[in-house]
Write a protein that holds these residues in place. Structure first.
Motif, mmCIF file in Angstrom:
data_model
loop_
_atom_site.group_PDB
_atom_site.id
_atom_site.type_symbol
_atom_site.label_atom_id
_atom_site.label_comp_id
_atom_site.label_asym_id
_atom_site.label_seq_id
_atom_site.Cartn_x
_atom_site.Cartn_y
_atom_site.Cartn_z
ATOM 1 N N PRO A 63 14.100 -55.193 -9.665
ATOM 2 C CA PRO A 63 14.660 -56.248 -10.523
ATOM 3 C C PRO A 63 16.144 -56.444 -10.238
ATOM 4 C CG PRO A 63 14.376 -54.223 -11.753
ATOM 5 C CD PRO A 63 13.765 -53.974 -10.420
ATOM 6 N N GLY A 64 16.652 -57.632 -10.597
ATOM 7 C CA GLY A 64 18.067 -57.881 -10.420
ATOM 8 C C GLY A 64 18.354 -59.354 -10.242
ATOM 9 N N ASN A 65 19.641 -59.657 -9.936
ATOM 10 C CA ASN A 65 20.069 -61.021 -9.651
ATOM 11 C C ASN A 65 19.990 -61.233 -8.138
ATOM 12 O OD1 ASN A 65 20.721 -61.645 -12.357
ATOM 13 N ND2 ASN A 65 22.675 -60.575 -12.142
ATOM 14 N N TYR A 66 19.408 -62.350 -7.738
ATOM 15 C CA TYR A 66 19.231 -62.630 -6.322
ATOM 16 C C TYR A 66 19.828 -63.986 -5.987
ATOM 17 C CZ TYR A 66 16.020 -58.698 -5.903
ATOM 18 O OH TYR A 66 15.463 -57.460 -5.886
ATOM 19 N N SER A 67 20.496 -64.051 -4.849
ATOM 20 C CA SER A 67 20.976 -65.321 -4.306
ATOM 21 C C SER A 67 19.925 -65.812 -3.325
ATOM 22 C CB SER A 67 22.316 -65.129 -3.582
ATOM 23 O OG SER A 67 23.300 -64.719 -4.488
ATOM 24 N N VAL A 68 19.305 -66.922 -3.648
ATOM 25 C CA VAL A 68 18.242 -67.455 -2.812
ATOM 26 C C VAL A 68 18.554 -68.904 -2.472
ATOM 27 C CG1 VAL A 68 16.498 -65.920 -3.767
ATOM 28 C CG2 VAL A 68 16.860 -68.155 -4.812
ATOM 29 N N SER A 69 17.800 -69.395 -1.516
ATOM 30 C CA SER A 69 17.964 -70.787 -1.118
ATOM 31 C C SER A 69 17.557 -71.717 -2.262
ATOM 32 C CB SER A 69 17.107 -71.061 0.118
ATOM 33 O OG SER A 69 16.924 -72.442 0.309
ATOM 34 N N SER A 70 18.200 -72.887 -2.303
ATOM 35 C CA SER A 70 17.824 -73.859 -3.325
ATOM 36 C C SER A 70 16.427 -74.427 -3.070
ATOM 37 C CB SER A 70 18.857 -75.000 -3.356
ATOM 38 O OG SER A 70 18.959 -75.602 -2.070
ATOM 39 N N LEU A 71 15.883 -74.167 -1.859
ATOM 40 C CA LEU A 71 14.499 -74.571 -1.581
ATOM 41 C C LEU A 71 13.502 -73.472 -1.908
ATOM 42 C CD1 LEU A 71 14.883 -76.423 1.841
ATOM 43 C CD2 LEU A 71 14.479 -77.443 -0.399
ATOM 44 N N ALA A 72 13.986 -72.308 -2.382
ATOM 45 C CA ALA A 72 13.106 -71.183 -2.658
ATOM 46 C C ALA A 72 12.161 -71.506 -3.809
ATOM 47 C CB ALA A 72 13.929 -69.943 -2.980
ATOM 48 N N THR A 73 10.986 -70.863 -3.739
ATOM 49 C CA THR A 73 9.962 -71.057 -4.764
ATOM 50 C C THR A 73 9.756 -69.768 -5.544
ATOM 51 O OG1 THR A 73 8.182 -70.441 -3.255
ATOM 52 C CG2 THR A 73 8.808 -72.766 -3.311
ATOM 53 N N VAL A 74 8.872 -69.822 -6.513
ATOM 54 C CA VAL A 74 8.598 -68.649 -7.349
ATOM 55 C C VAL A 74 8.050 -67.502 -6.506
ATOM 56 C CG1 VAL A 74 7.199 -67.769 -9.249
ATOM 57 C CG2 VAL A 74 8.215 -70.053 -9.408
ATOM 58 N N TYR A 75 7.077 -67.795 -5.624
ATOM 59 C CA TYR A 75 6.477 -66.735 -4.807
ATOM 60 C C TYR A 75 7.500 -66.140 -3.854
ATOM 61 C CZ TYR A 75 1.775 -68.014 -6.417
ATOM 62 O OH TYR A 75 0.660 -68.250 -7.177
ATOM 63 N N ASN A 76 8.417 -66.978 -3.349
ATOM 64 C CA ASN A 76 9.460 -66.484 -2.468
ATOM 65 C C ASN A 76 10.332 -65.462 -3.199
ATOM 66 O OD1 ASN A 76 12.436 -67.901 -0.972
ATOM 67 N ND2 ASN A 76 11.217 -66.178 -0.290
ATOM 68 N N ALA A 77 10.720 -65.775 -4.405
ATOM 69 C CA ALA A 77 11.555 -64.857 -5.184
ATOM 70 C C ALA A 77 10.803 -63.587 -5.555
ATOM 71 C CB ALA A 77 12.051 -65.570 -6.455
ATOM 72 N N LEU A 78 9.521 -63.734 -5.924
ATOM 73 C CA LEU A 78 8.733 -62.555 -6.259
ATOM 74 C C LEU A 78 8.571 -61.634 -5.049
ATOM 75 C CD1 LEU A 78 5.901 -64.109 -8.477
ATOM 76 C CD2 LEU A 78 7.727 -62.577 -9.230
ATOM 77 N N HIS A 79 8.395 -62.232 -3.875
ATOM 78 C CA HIS A 79 8.221 -61.426 -2.666
ATOM 79 C C HIS A 79 9.498 -60.668 -2.334
ATOM 80 C CE1 HIS A 79 7.639 -60.615 1.679
ATOM 81 N NE2 HIS A 79 6.381 -60.454 1.315
ATOM 82 N N VAL A 80 10.660 -61.333 -2.517
ATOM 83 C CA VAL A 80 11.931 -60.668 -2.256
ATOM 84 C C VAL A 80 12.130 -59.486 -3.209
ATOM 85 C CG1 VAL A 80 14.441 -60.967 -2.361
ATOM 86 C CG2 VAL A 80 13.023 -62.704 -1.269
ATOM 87 N N ALA A 81 11.705 -59.630 -4.451
ATOM 88 C CA ALA A 81 11.883 -58.572 -5.450
ATOM 89 C C ALA A 81 10.779 -57.528 -5.406
ATOM 90 C CB ALA A 81 11.954 -59.183 -6.844
ATOM 91 N N GLY A 82 9.838 -57.638 -4.464
ATOM 92 C CA GLY A 82 8.807 -56.624 -4.321
ATOM 93 C C GLY A 82 7.606 -56.802 -5.203
ATOM 94 N N GLY A 83 7.516 -57.924 -5.939
ATOM 95 C CA GLY A 83 6.368 -58.153 -6.798
ATOM 96 C C GLY A 83 6.466 -57.405 -8.114
ATOM 97 N N PRO A 84 5.419 -57.509 -8.940
ATOM 98 C CA PRO A 84 5.445 -56.836 -10.240
ATOM 99 C C PRO A 84 5.591 -55.328 -10.106
ATOM 100 C CG PRO A 84 3.696 -58.480 -10.161
ATOM 101 C CD PRO A 84 4.224 -58.350 -8.775
ATOM 102 N N ALA A 85 6.238 -54.727 -11.106
ATOM 103 C CA ALA A 85 6.387 -53.277 -11.136
ATOM 104 C C ALA A 85 5.038 -52.626 -11.448
ATOM 105 C CB ALA A 85 7.437 -52.894 -12.175
ATOM 106 N N VAL A 86 5.060 -51.297 -11.611
ATOM 107 C CA VAL A 86 3.813 -50.542 -11.783
ATOM 108 C C VAL A 86 2.988 -51.085 -12.939
ATOM 109 C CG1 VAL A 86 2.856 -48.278 -12.311
ATOM 110 C CG2 VAL A 86 4.824 -48.457 -10.788
ATOM 111 N N ASN A 87 3.599 -51.406 -14.031
ATOM 112 C CA ASN A 87 2.872 -51.909 -15.194
ATOM 113 C C ASN A 87 3.029 -53.407 -15.379
ATOM 114 O OD1 ASN A 87 1.903 -49.353 -16.017
ATOM 115 N ND2 ASN A 87 3.913 -48.874 -16.882
ATOM 116 N N GLY A 88 3.517 -54.093 -14.353
ATOM 117 C CA GLY A 88 3.758 -55.521 -14.460
ATOM 118 C C GLY A 88 2.482 -56.343 -14.376
ATOM 119 N N SER A 89 2.513 -57.512 -15.004
ATOM 120 C CA SER A 89 1.363 -58.407 -15.028
ATOM 121 C C SER A 89 1.362 -59.291 -13.779
ATOM 122 C CB SER A 89 1.408 -59.289 -16.278
ATOM 123 O OG SER A 89 0.423 -60.299 -16.218
ATOM 124 N N TYR A 90 0.167 -59.554 -13.274
ATOM 125 C CA TYR A 90 -0.002 -60.504 -12.171
ATOM 126 C C TYR A 90 -0.543 -61.847 -12.675
ATOM 127 C CZ TYR A 90 0.567 -56.700 -8.756
ATOM 128 O OH TYR A 90 1.058 -55.683 -7.990
#
Length: 801
Positions: free
Chosen positions: A234-261
């Motif tokens: 988790p954290g603050n990420y600087s991403v492209s203005s063309l980035a999408t939700v899946y792009n951001a989730l992939h950069v952050a490694g996806g849901p944590a151990v107990n995170g919802s999909y």
């Protein structure tokens, strides 16, 4: 000065124990005891931040770290860990290969999530080769909204030309030469293009007249800040203005151990703007929820509400997350359904109650209505390894196989399914092997002929899993053989058939060889129900004359089972065999042994006799050593122990080195009297070798110089040994021997300390062997022997007192 102060502060930070908090690291003064391997990620982050603040790199701080006691190995480890952390959490600017549009990408090192590996969907974020970054080669979306940080490429081409890269300022404006400033922030790229063209047309007259054209494109994309909560990183990420939700989730490694999909929230302006269900993408390929991000968006991944486990015979077992109201049928679709071996009539589920576990069975009819509870474990078992309608027929039928069974099936019905009986079927008896209800086996015997002719008692009603065996009369017939040997091209064992004759067997075995005689002996076994002690014969013999030229006999002899046929060889049938003559004869070459008792003198005379250069003392016969002689040697036990080296060396020498046995010939004696014992009878393959006269005497072995000394008639054995410098340190003079030109050898003799050396002749070879190694006794062994002698002496003295 600022850098120096920071370096000393950094040294203090590295001194602290691994458990020390990051904010206390700057207070250390000595870094000699720091173990870099135990520094936490937080410690490394603090050191990295301080280096960045003071504009100092770890390479610049390295000399100070070494002067304060840190080992070179620890410094190298620290550099490596800081470098790896920079790669893992840093950002990266990419551009198109031709230097076109640019954007900032956040990258993270992907690590396999072992704790969450079975959760369906986790592989989407563990794969480093999978990415959701926007393709920069595609055209800019017309609805793209400009903002501070974007950069536009504005070009005027035609009669008038102009080109510039114009950034959007923090106030949302762009500055165009000779045109002025234009506010474009918040406008779509399409609307901004029209506004820019209109402003330029007011300055460039050719644009208004259409003689010049204006092109506006997006050359650099701004970065936006998004916050991701509940991810593995988790954290603050600087991403492209063309980035999408899946792009951001992939950069952050996806849901944590107990995170919802299934219930990921995209929060925009403090409101939930979109719910994202990753299963829609994984199961259906639906990316409708993969929308573009805006600055200050928040992606919140809440904890899951309902997870169940599906294991066993499904195509994709694992842990699945379910939404409220989804049934077991939905869960099954996430797992891609049952596999081919799954038992689908009933599913076993282990559930958790407030106190303990319980087991529930779900029937197939309830799959669409049963709502799984969080923690349920569904186990899909295999179908039974048995058949509900199988029956089998084997043996003498045209199509032995497994068939489908139906109630009321009889033997005749099953035989009909197998296309009937074969010609060799035995109709008097067939066997039905039946599996009873208690899983024991019973065998039923029926009259097959009666069953097929309509006898209802014989035509049994069959059960499933019955095996009907139809016997073949060929199975009752013994397979007989006959043997043929001797002068036949293909001797061996052949199958006997009724009516087989000797003529048939001769042709089947390839016919007679050229050496076959007209005599054939046939041995036949004796058959009798009673023992006749007066008859000593074990077999009955038949002698038959045949005509070898056409493989026929005057009377075609009929064979019986197990007959043994021997084709005799002609009494006189020997192919011409040869010997060879080499060396100093007039006509060297190979000669046929025309006589059974051809001798050395006869062959040499046929070769024209000896030449004037021949050494009459150098005639010998080389006789090939046969394989049978080597086998006889191998069979002899020399009592030297198993695999003794002496016997092994002897066998190896016979096989590889000594291919011939040498027979010395006394030619002078043969010339005087042809009845001489050395005028031996020759064997096929013998080689008669006549050496040329040689006046030298060769000296070899353990001597100082291997050489050939001219023959001196008045000199003896020792003269030639001295002529080559004598013996070396290992030479054994008393065992020296001589080999004469005809292959005969002589050794040195001793009598009463007087040595008698053999006579030396021209062309002879003197060989000095090596002394055998003798192990000297040690001092301890001498002392032991002395002690034994002293004890014996004392015993003798005591005995005579």
């Amino acid at each position: 000065m600022k850098n120096v102060i920071f370096a000393f502060a950094l040294l203090g930070a590295l001194l602290m124990a691994p458990q020390t908090k990051a904010q206390d690291l700057l207070q250390a003064k000595d870094v000699s005891s720091v173990n870099v391997d135990n520094l936490s990620e937080a410690d490394l982050a603090k050191i990295q931040a301080q280096l960045k603040t003071n504009n100092m790199t770890i390479e610049q701080a390295e000399p100070m770290l070494l002067s304060k006691g840190m080992t070179a190995a620890n410094v190298a480890k620290l550099k490596a860990r800081l470098s790896a952390k920079s790669v893992a959490s840093g950002s990266q600017t990419t551009s198109t290969p031709n230097g076109g549009r640019k954007q900032v990408l956040e990258t993270n090192i992907k690590v396999k999530d072992e704790a969450n590996a079975l959760v369906f969907g986790s592989e989407l974020f563990d794969n480093p080769t999978l990415d959701f970054t926007a393709d920069l080669k595609l055209a800019t979306p017309v609805n793209y909204v400009l903002g501070p940080g974007d950069e536009l490429q504005i070009s005027v081409y035609g009669v008038q030309q102009y080109s510039a890269s114009v950034p959007v300022s923090v106030e949302g404006r762009i500055a165009i030469d000779y045109v002025g400033q234009l506010a474009v922030s918040g406008m779509t790229i399409e609307a901004a293009t029209q506004k820019i063209k209109g402003a330029i047309a007011g300055v460039y007259s050719t644009v208004a007249s259409g003689q010049s054209q204006v092109s506006v494109s997006l050359s650099q994309i701004r970065t936006i800040k998004v916050t991701i909560i509940g991810a593995k990183q988790p954290g603050n990420y600087s991403v492209s203005s063309l980035a999408t939700v899946y792009n951001a989730l992939h950069v952050a490694g996806g849901p944590a151990v107990n995170g919802s999909y299934r219930n990921i929230e995209l929060i925009r302006n403090n409101k939930v703007y979109k719910y994202v269900d990753i299963y829609d993408f994984l199961v259906k390929g639906d990316q409708s929820a993969n929308i573009g991000l805006k600055d200050n968006d928040v992606i919140r991944i809440p904890a899951y509400l309902n997870r169940v486990t599906l294991e066993g015979e499904v195509k994709r077992p694992g842990i699945f997350e379910l939404k409220k109201g989804e049934s077991f049928q939905s869960l099954l679709s996430f797992a891609s359904g049952f596999n081919e071996l799954a038992y689908t009539a009933s599913i076993n589920v282990i559930q958790k109650t407030a106190k303990e576990f319980k087991v529930t069975d779900i029937k197939q009819a309830d799959f669409k209505t049963y709502l799984p509870q969080s923690g349920d474990v569904f186990r899909i078992t295999r179908i039974l390894n048995r058949f509900e309608n199988r029956i089998k027929i084997e043996g003498a039928v045209f199509r032995p196989d497994t068939y489908s069974f139906y109630t009321g099936m009889r033997i005749s019905d099953l035989v009909k399914k197998a296309d009937g009986l074969k010609e060799d079927a035995y109709g008097k008896r067939a066997r039905v092997t039946r599996l009873k209800g208690d899983l024991t086996t019973e065998v039923l015997h029926v009259d097959l002929d009666k069953a097929l002719t309509g006898d209802m008692e014989a035509n049994l009603v069959l059960n499933k899993e019955d095996v009907l065996t139809v016997y073949s009369i060929l199975g009752f017939v013994e397979v007989f053989k006959v043997i043929i040997d001797g002068e036949i091209k293909n001797p061996g064992t052949y199958r006997f058939y009724e009516g087989l004759t000797l003529n048939d067997l001769l042709v089947e075995a390839g016919g007679l060889t050229g050496s076959a005689s007209k005599r054939v002996e046939i041995a036949r076994m004796l058959i009798s129900e009673e023992i006749d002690n007066t008859n000593p014969n074990k077999a009955e013999l038949f002698n038959i004359d045949i005509t070898p030229e056409n493989n026929e006999q005057s009377k075609n002899f009929k064979l019986s089972p197990f007959d043994v046929v021997n084709i005799r060889k002609m009494a006189v049938y020997e192919k011409p065999e040869m010997v060879a003559v080499t060396g100093a004869v007039h006509y060297a070459g190979k000669y046929v042994l025309a006589s059974k008792k051809a001798r050395v003198y006869d062959i040499i005379e046929r070769a024209g006799g000896l030449t004037s250069l021949a050494n009459i003392d150098g005639v010998k016969i080389k006789r090939p050593i046969k394989a049978k002689q080597i086998e006889e040697l191998e069979s002899v036990d020399l009592n030297l122990g198993k695999k003794d080296s002496i016997q092994n060396k002897l066998e190896k020498k016979l096989k590889e080195d000594l291919k011939y046995a040498i027979i010395p010939v006394d030619w002078k004696s043969i010339v005087k009297d042809q009845r001489s014992s050395t005028n031996v009878t020759l064997f096929p393959g013998d080689i008669i070798e006549i050496a040329d006269f040689n006046e030298g005497v060769k000296v070899t072995g353990n001597v100082l110089l291997t050489s050939e000394i001219p023959f001196n008639k008045g000199k003896g054995f020792n003269y030639y040994l001295d002529a080559v410098g004598g013996l070396d340190s290992k030479g054994w003079r008393k065992k020296a021997y001589i080999i004469y030109p005809n292959g005969k050898a002589a050794v040195t003799h001793s009598f009463m300390f007087v040595k008698s050396y053999p006579k030396v002749t021209p062309g002879a070879q003197i060989i000095v062997p090596e002394k055998p190694e003798v192990k000297k006794m040690s001092t301890g062994e001498y002392v032991s022997i002395g002690s034994v002698i002293a004890s014996l002496a004392l015993l003798i003295v005591t005995a005579f007192k």
